[in-house]
Design a protein around this motif. Sequence first.
Motif, mmCIF file in Angstrom:
data_model
loop_
_atom_site.group_PDB
_atom_site.id
_atom_site.type_symbol
_atom_site.label_atom_id
_atom_site.label_comp_id
_atom_site.label_asym_id
_atom_site.label_seq_id
_atom_site.Cartn_x
_atom_site.Cartn_y
_atom_site.Cartn_z
ATOM 1 N N GLY A 102 0.816 -1.213 0.000
ATOM 2 C CA GLY A 102 0.000 0.000 0.000
ATOM 3 C C GLY A 102 0.847 1.258 0.000
ATOM 4 N N ARG A 103 0.241 2.343 -0.421
ATOM 5 C CA ARG A 103 0.917 3.652 -0.466
ATOM 6 C C ARG A 103 0.180 4.625 0.438
ATOM 7 N NH1 ARG A 103 0.810 8.590 -3.278
ATOM 8 N NH2 ARG A 103 2.876 9.392 -3.872
ATOM 9 N N THR A 143 5.257 10.587 1.227
ATOM 10 C CA THR A 143 4.758 9.231 1.009
ATOM 11 C C THR A 143 5.497 8.204 1.852
ATOM 12 O OG1 THR A 143 6.261 8.929 -0.869
ATOM 13 C CG2 THR A 143 4.041 9.736 -1.336
ATOM 14 N N ALA A 144 4.816 7.106 2.093
ATOM 15 C CA ALA A 144 5.391 5.944 2.775
ATOM 16 C C ALA A 144 4.807 4.693 2.131
ATOM 17 C CB ALA A 144 5.082 5.984 4.273
ATOM 18 N N GLY A 195 8.969 6.744 1.856
ATOM 19 C CA GLY A 195 9.171 6.849 0.420
ATOM 20 C C GLY A 195 8.244 5.984 -0.409
ATOM 21 N N ASP A 196 8.416 6.104 -1.727
ATOM 22 C CA ASP A 196 7.626 5.335 -2.686
ATOM 23 C C ASP A 196 8.301 3.997 -2.955
ATOM 24 O OD1 ASP A 196 5.435 7.145 -3.441
ATOM 25 O OD2 ASP A 196 7.024 8.424 -4.223
ATOM 26 N N LEU A 197 7.481 2.988 -3.251
ATOM 27 C CA LEU A 197 8.019 1.684 -3.619
ATOM 28 C C LEU A 197 8.603 1.769 -5.025
ATOM 29 C CD1 LEU A 197 8.316 -1.357 -2.865
ATOM 30 C CD2 LEU A 197 6.166 -1.714 -4.096
ATOM 31 N N ALA A 240 8.243 10.682 6.151
ATOM 32 C CA ALA A 240 6.822 10.815 6.469
ATOM 33 C C ALA A 240 6.479 10.148 7.793
ATOM 34 C CB ALA A 240 5.974 10.209 5.345
ATOM 35 N N LEU A 241 7.189 9.081 8.137
ATOM 36 C CA LEU A 241 6.887 8.356 9.371
ATOM 37 C C LEU A 241 7.364 9.120 10.597
ATOM 38 C CD1 LEU A 241 7.894 4.768 8.207
ATOM 39 C CD2 LEU A 241 5.641 5.828 8.164
#
Length: 325
Positions: free
Chosen positions: A112-113, A130-131, A155-157, A178-179
């Motif tokens: 998931g994003r 994003t995470a 970050g993004d996958l 983001a976390l």
Amino acid sequence: AGSVLESQTITGSFKYGSLVILGESLEETLYEPVDEEASSGHSLTTVQVEGGDEGDILKTDGKYLYYLQEKKGLSVAEAGPKPRVVTTLPPDEKMGDFTGMMLTGNRLVIIGRLAIARNLGEGRQTAAQTATAFTLLDLSDPSRPEVVRRLLLPGDLMASRLSGDNLVFATQSSGPNALGYEDDALQGLPAYIDSALGDEDLRLLPPARCRLWTGGVDGRQTFVGLFDVTKEEPAAIQMFTGPIETMYLNGDVMVLSGGESVGSSSRRDAMAPGEYTQPNTEKKSHSTWLFRFIQKEGDFHFSAMNSLPGQLLSRYSLDVFQGRL
């Protein structure tokens, strides 16, 4: 065993796009008898390298269908001529927006994003960062999927593969973590969440697991790692600075690649009203970075890195033959 269309036979000639098929029956022309003993009874996701499963929105184990739908989440249906939905699992705030999943045995990993913004008060928020969330489900009872693990990375996958029971991943963050939005001290640090550590608290990667490379490689943080989906062991994660766009995985060898552009295409110098100057064109170069890791004893070990001039054509431009990239 009969053919796929044994319940209905259609005769004549048939047109499919620009292809015309001639024959007495469509059944006899297109389908061969099915050897049920030699066939697994279902197909798998088409992948670049055998043994490295890739994410998809539809998976099957031959008995059940698992598929993702926007907003509805995960649906589980009995496979057959008339699939029957046996349960659904809506996404929660920790799962994010579903983008894909991987299946092995009775374990399903949902990817998931998340877009996370920090509340500044008075109706103001920071820009969302994003995470990526990996949610591991136990499908011992497919009608009651159970969440058994969560892994959240900033970050993004960029890429992920399922090699045997090991989920291999790479995410990339170019802004604040983001976390770590709730703690100013953590926003620029390599922090993550892994419930296999006993809780869902934010953890920092130790310095020994971080590589800060310079000399042409930009400052994007790339998180690389793996975890065994059948065990409750913490994920083996590393962080390094470098651009990542795709992953190539073959056995115990993983190669990450990414491009970097230096310079700008063109600009126009400042000028007085009514004055004209030619655009000042600067040379723009592109480099492709390659990072190689070797998997040993449930962890990836950095092996080598190099840069090449030019741009990688596509993810399929990487391959390994007789041990050579």
